[in-house]
Design an enzyme around this catalytic site. Structure first.
Site, PDB file in Angstrom:
ATOM      1  N   ASN A  10     -45.302  -0.027  38.854  1.00  0.00           N
ATOM      2  CA  ASN A  10     -45.282   1.348  38.138  1.00  0.00           C
ATOM      3  C   ASN A  10     -44.881   2.705  38.033  1.00  0.00           C
ATOM      4  OD1 ASN A  10     -45.584   2.972  36.080  1.00  0.00           O
ATOM      5  ND2 ASN A  10     -48.144   2.541  35.700  1.00  0.00           N
ATOM      6  N   TRP A  11     -43.993   2.962  38.463  1.00  0.00           N
ATOM      7  CA  TRP A  11     -43.719   4.331  38.858  1.00  0.00           C
ATOM      8  C   TRP A  11     -43.875   5.531  38.647  1.00  0.00           C
ATOM      9  CZ3 TRP A  11     -37.671   3.396  40.418  1.00  0.00           C
ATOM     10  CH2 TRP A  11     -37.629   2.157  42.041  1.00  0.00           C
ATOM     11  N   LYS A  12     -44.664   5.640  37.188  1.00  0.00           N
ATOM     12  CA  LYS A  12     -45.865   6.604  36.641  1.00  0.00           C
ATOM     13  C   LYS A  12     -44.556   7.818  36.084  1.00  0.00           C
ATOM     14  CE  LYS A  12     -50.070   4.584  37.439  1.00  0.00           C
ATOM     15  NZ  LYS A  12     -51.013   5.276  37.351  1.00  0.00           N
ATOM     16  N   HIS A  99     -50.987   0.811  28.690  1.00  0.00           N
ATOM     17  CA  HIS A  99     -51.383   1.249  30.144  1.00  0.00           C
ATOM     18  C   HIS A  99     -52.665   2.304  30.138  1.00  0.00           C
ATOM     19  CE1 HIS A  99     -52.274   3.596  33.660  1.00  0.00           C
ATOM     20  NE2 HIS A  99     -51.006   2.388  34.716  1.00  0.00           N
ATOM     21  N   GLU A 101     -53.939   5.208  31.208  1.00  0.00           N
ATOM     22  CA  GLU A 101     -53.015   6.452  31.004  1.00  0.00           C
ATOM     23  C   GLU A 101     -52.373   6.350  29.244  1.00  0.00           C
ATOM     24  OE1 GLU A 101     -50.600   6.598  34.336  1.00  0.00           O
ATOM     25  OE2 GLU A 101     -52.540   6.596  36.096  1.00  0.00           O
ATOM     26  N   GLU A 171     -56.343  -4.095  34.872  1.00  0.00           N
ATOM     27  CA  GLU A 171     -56.678  -2.727  35.580  1.00  0.00           C
ATOM     28  C   GLU A 171     -57.665  -2.117  35.327  1.00  0.00           C
ATOM     29  OE1 GLU A 171     -52.309  -0.772  36.618  1.00  0.00           O
ATOM     30  OE2 GLU A 171     -52.779  -0.306  35.359  1.00  0.00           O
ATOM     31  N   GLY A 177     -56.028   4.756  40.942  1.00  0.00           N
ATOM     32  CA  GLY A 177     -55.251   5.524  41.597  1.00  0.00           C
ATOM     33  C   GLY A 177     -56.864   6.691  42.385  1.00  0.00           C
ATOM     34  N   SER A 217     -55.536   0.970  42.523  1.00  0.00           N
ATOM     35  CA  SER A 217     -55.315   1.063  44.127  1.00  0.00           C
ATOM     36  C   SER A 217     -55.382  -0.370  44.872  1.00  0.00           C
ATOM     37  CB  SER A 217     -56.603   1.437  44.976  1.00  0.00           C
ATOM     38  OG  SER A 217     -56.643   2.553  44.016  1.00  0.00           O
ATOM     39  N   GLY A 238     -48.929   1.014  41.522  1.00  0.00           N
ATOM     40  CA  GLY A 238     -48.958   2.493  40.889  1.00  0.00           C
ATOM     41  C   GLY A 238     -48.035   3.011  42.097  1.00  0.00           C
ATOM     42  N   GLY A 239     -49.455   4.419  42.558  1.00  0.00           N
ATOM     43  CA  GLY A 239     -49.320   4.995  44.065  1.00  0.00           C
ATOM     44  C   GLY A 239     -47.858   4.600  44.983  1.00  0.00           C
TER      45      GLY A 239
HETATM   46  P1  PGA Z   1     -52.556   3.260  41.219  1.00  0.00           P
HETATM   47  O1  PGA Z   1     -51.962   2.623  39.937  1.00  0.00           O
HETATM   48  O2  PGA Z   1     -52.154   1.795  41.805  1.00  0.00           O
HETATM   49  O3  PGA Z   1     -51.957   3.625  41.695  1.00  0.00           O
HETATM   50  O4  PGA Z   1     -54.107   3.029  41.664  1.00  0.00           O
HETATM   51  C1  PGA Z   1     -52.155   1.662  39.624  1.00  0.00           C
HETATM   52  C2  PGA Z   1     -51.071   1.734  37.944  1.00  0.00           C
HETATM   53  O5  PGA Z   1     -51.940   2.394  37.271  1.00  0.00           O
HETATM   54  O6  PGA Z   1     -50.498   0.912  37.074  1.00  0.00           O
END
Ligand code: PGA
Length: 253
Positions: A10-12, A99, A101, A171, A177, A217, A238-239
């Site tokens: 997930n590149w956001k 998600h 967010e 998640e 994050g 994470s 994500g990150g």
């Molecule tokens: P993260 O994000 O790996 O940066 O914790 C995961 C996500 O939001 O899907």
């Protein structure tokens, strides 16, 4: 049944089209001998370029491109929104829905996410539904009822056949994050709870087919211990998905 490990990115709100293409070209080289399934969700403008890069690398059977969100409407006067049909025509094969967010910053409710799940299924996009509890809900011991409610409401009107196509990402919000990932034990217990929930509602065969991904994470140094767990079929990263070397190491764990 053996579920082939699935590693999703997930590149956001990161990466231009040129950056997405360069990433995919390198990823294809670095994962050429891997049997794992790879899903990548770039931002909307980079989807088509990413799809082309996957085709150029002849990796269409292994790398799927998808979106991070979509509208719950089919079309109409909704400025700034993107429909399931538009995504499908851009070459997207899946879509991340719900998600945390989106829930937190864009006020998405389970009811709204449920409409998106239905639109995605109707349009032929694979929904990758995210669920997860807050730190407070985990610590107060209410997380199972929170997760059940999210599943119940977001999956309303989904039948067993559709359910088997769906991907669920667990998640925990406190792990996204933050660098504080759920321990493999907590992740496994929660995934088992989710698979049991699916079994009760949709039957044993469906619960064995459905992919459950862990997200929060995930890094190259915790991927193996997470993937060793019986009910963890993949991860949503994500990150650590933004750097091609780091992400390739996760794919090739
Ligand atoms: P993260 O994000 O790996 O940066 O914790 C995961 C996500 O939001 O899907």
């Amino acid at each position: 049944m053996k579920r082939i490990p699935l590693i999703a990115a997930n590149w956001k709100m990161h990466k231009t089209t040129a950056e997405a293409k360069a990433f995919i070209t390198l990823l294809a080289e670095k994962t050429a001998s891997s049997q794992r399934r790879i899903y990548i969700a770039p931002s909307f403008p980079a989807i088509e370029g990413a799809v082309n890069a996957v085709q150029d690398a002849e990796m269409t059977s292994k790398i799927l491109i998808g979106a991070q969100n979509m509208s719950d409407h089919a079309e109409g006067p909704f400025t700034g929104e993107v429909s399931a049909t538009m995504l499908k025509h851009s070459g997207a094969r899946f879509v991340i829905l719900g998600h945390s967010e989106r829930r937190q910053y864009f006020a998405e409710t389970n009811a709204c996410i449920q409409r998106k799940v239905q639109k995605a299924l109707y349009t032929g996009l694979i929904p990758l539904l995210c669920i997860g509890e807050s730190k407070h809900e985990r610590e107060s011991g209410h997380y199972e009822s929170v997760l059940s409610l999210q599943l119940e409401e977001c999956l309303k009107d989904v039948n067993a056949q559709q359910m088997a196509q769906l991907l669920i990402a667990y998640e925990p919000i406190w792990a996204i994050g933050t660098g504080e990932n759920a321990t493999p034990k907590i992740a496994q217990q929660t995934h088992r709870f989710i698979r049991d929930w699916i079994e009760k509602k949709f039957g044993h065969a469906c619960s064995e087919e459905v992919y459950l991904l862990y997200g929060g994470s995930v890094k190259s140094d915790n991927i193996s211990s997470l993937m060793q767990q019986t009910d963890i079929d993949g991860v949503l990263v994500g990150g650590a998905s933004l750097d091609v070397n780091t992400f390739s190491a996760i794919v090739n764990y």
